[in-house]
Scaffold this active site. Structure first.
Site, PDB file in Angstrom:
ATOM      1  N   HIS A 177       0.814  -1.217   0.000  1.00  0.00           N
ATOM      2  CA  HIS A 177       0.000   0.000   0.000  1.00  0.00           C
ATOM      3  C   HIS A 177       0.849   1.270   0.000  1.00  0.00           C
ATOM      4  O   HIS A 177       0.519   2.245   0.689  1.00  0.00           O
ATOM      5  CB  HIS A 177      -0.943  -0.008   1.208  1.00  0.00           C
ATOM      6  CG  HIS A 177      -2.266   0.628   0.945  1.00  0.00           C
ATOM      7  ND1 HIS A 177      -2.390   1.940   0.552  1.00  0.00           N
ATOM      8  CD2 HIS A 177      -3.523   0.139   1.015  1.00  0.00           C
ATOM      9  CE1 HIS A 177      -3.671   2.234   0.407  1.00  0.00           C
ATOM     10  NE2 HIS A 177      -4.385   1.153   0.671  1.00  0.00           N
ATOM     11  N   GLU A 315      -2.208  -0.325  -6.269  1.00  0.00           N
ATOM     12  CA  GLU A 315      -2.189  -1.604  -5.551  1.00  0.00           C
ATOM     13  C   GLU A 315      -2.532  -2.754  -6.509  1.00  0.00           C
ATOM     14  O   GLU A 315      -3.680  -2.905  -6.909  1.00  0.00           O
ATOM     15  CB  GLU A 315      -3.191  -1.571  -4.399  1.00  0.00           C
ATOM     16  CG  GLU A 315      -3.008  -0.416  -3.446  1.00  0.00           C
ATOM     17  CD  GLU A 315      -4.281  -0.089  -2.694  1.00  0.00           C
ATOM     18  OE1 GLU A 315      -4.775  -0.966  -1.952  1.00  0.00           O
ATOM     19  OE2 GLU A 315      -4.810   1.033  -2.864  1.00  0.00           O
TER      20      GLU A 315
END
Length: 351
Positions: A177, A315
């Site tokens: 992340h 992501e």
């Protein structure tokens, strides 16, 4: 290549968090922390050779523990993104996962991100982190081990290899992340960054941004990044898959066979000349521009506070809530005692 270890700080319970920094011959470096197996810094050159940190984050471990600050640079597991109604089924058995946001599970409940990881092994240009999760922890089946190997190369490629092993059929969707801001400038948001995403479709969502199981076409909408353009150009346009005032927080369905390793996205900062190309063998990529982060008051590193639209997360993943749409979405279960692997690369360059 060289690697160094340093003390990063302590958690409230006294647990010490270490930082491992891989540096190549040009001086570019990646710093990785044992908390959440996370990326704490990536320092790469601009077109004039000046190094700057291009990921958001903090100078102390305690801030990484706050989920409201956005999982900065942390590894996410067992299952990244959202699980509708905090439940799913495998072979007619229903499993209940943490209800840690709204009515759903976000990022597996957060356990993998907010706990220390073991160091499994190191070399002069890589660090491998390991995390074990016992059967039914947070409602997920299987004694489950996730390893994440980071390798940094002389040509500024950060390769992230995930390996999962479980003794029961289960689900896995690991990701990292990190939030990128290629300018290295504390005053810059990512709205002036140029972005390209190789995707013709996105996952349609409801008012809570939970997938409906259907795909929507990006062509002719503010979601279309097939041609590179500024993130801020259309970020505030009204659209059914966008929450007003937040902007992009959406999964793109990549134009490729599900497990082909290809370019997913390209991010570019015109002022510095820094460019990031993201490669993956997974079928989706979540574009999130930090729209849920506070506009002021958050901490941060020398390269700026962790605030509204200061970084963009890319992501790589299976589509969100794939555990509840295994037939509509490209998805793979982890089979008993059979390794599941996936690879993502962040390739930094200048132009």
């Amino acid at each position: 290549m060289s690697i160094s270890k340093s003390f990063f700080g302590k958690l409230e319970d006294g647990t010490e968090i270490d930082l491992y920094t891989i540096t190549n011959k040009s001086g570019a470096s990646v710093s990785l922390q044992t908390l959440g197996g996370g990326i704490q810094a990536i320092c790469v050159p601009d077109r004039n050779g000046n190094l700057a940190d291009v990921v958001l984050g903090f100078d102390a471990p305690k801030y990484y523990m706050d989920g409201d600050l956005g999982y900065q640079g942390l590894l996410v597991g067992r299952v990244a993104n959202r699980i509708r109604d905090a439940k799913f089924s495998i072979d007619s058995t229903e499993y209940h996962t943490p209800n840690n946001q709204g009515t759903w599970t976000l990022h597996g409940g957060g356990r993998f991100s907010f706990t220390p990881w073991e160091i499994k092994e190191m070399s002069d240009n890589s660090v491998t982190f390991k995390k074990f999760s016992p059967d039914m922890e947070d409602g997920f089946p299987g004694n489950f081990t996730l390893t994440a190997k980071y390798t940094f190369t002389e040509d500024n490629i950060l390769r992230l290899e995930y390996t999962v092993l479980s003794d029961k059929k289960t689900a896995a969707n690991p990701t990292n992340h990190a939030y990128f801001n290629l300018s290295g400038n504390p005053a810059e948001t990512v709205e002036n960054h140029y972005l390209k995403i190789n995707a013709d479709f996105f996952t349609e969502t409801d008012e809570c941004q939970l997938p409906t199981g259907k795909l929507g076409a990006v062509h002719g909408t503010m979601m279309d990044f097939n041609e590179m353009h500024k993130i801020g150009e259309k970020i505030d346009e009204p659209f059914r898959a966008i929450i007003d005032g937040i902007g992009y927080d959406n999964n793109y369905c990549l134009n490729k066979q599900p497990r082909d390793f290809t370019e997913a996205a390209v991010l570019y900062d015109e002022k510095s000349g820094r460019q990031l190309s993201v490669y993956t063998d997974l079928p989706g990529i979540q574009l999130y521009c930090g729209g849920w982060l506070a506009k002021a008051g958050n901490p941060g590193k020398e390269n700026g506070s962790v605030t509204f639209r200061r970084g963009v997360a890319l992501e790589t993943q299976f589509y969100p809530d794939s555990v509840n749409h295994p037939e509509e979405f490209p998805f793979e279960y982890v089979m008993p005692n059979k390794e599941f692997r996936t690879v993502t690369e962040f390739r930094f360059s200048v132009k």
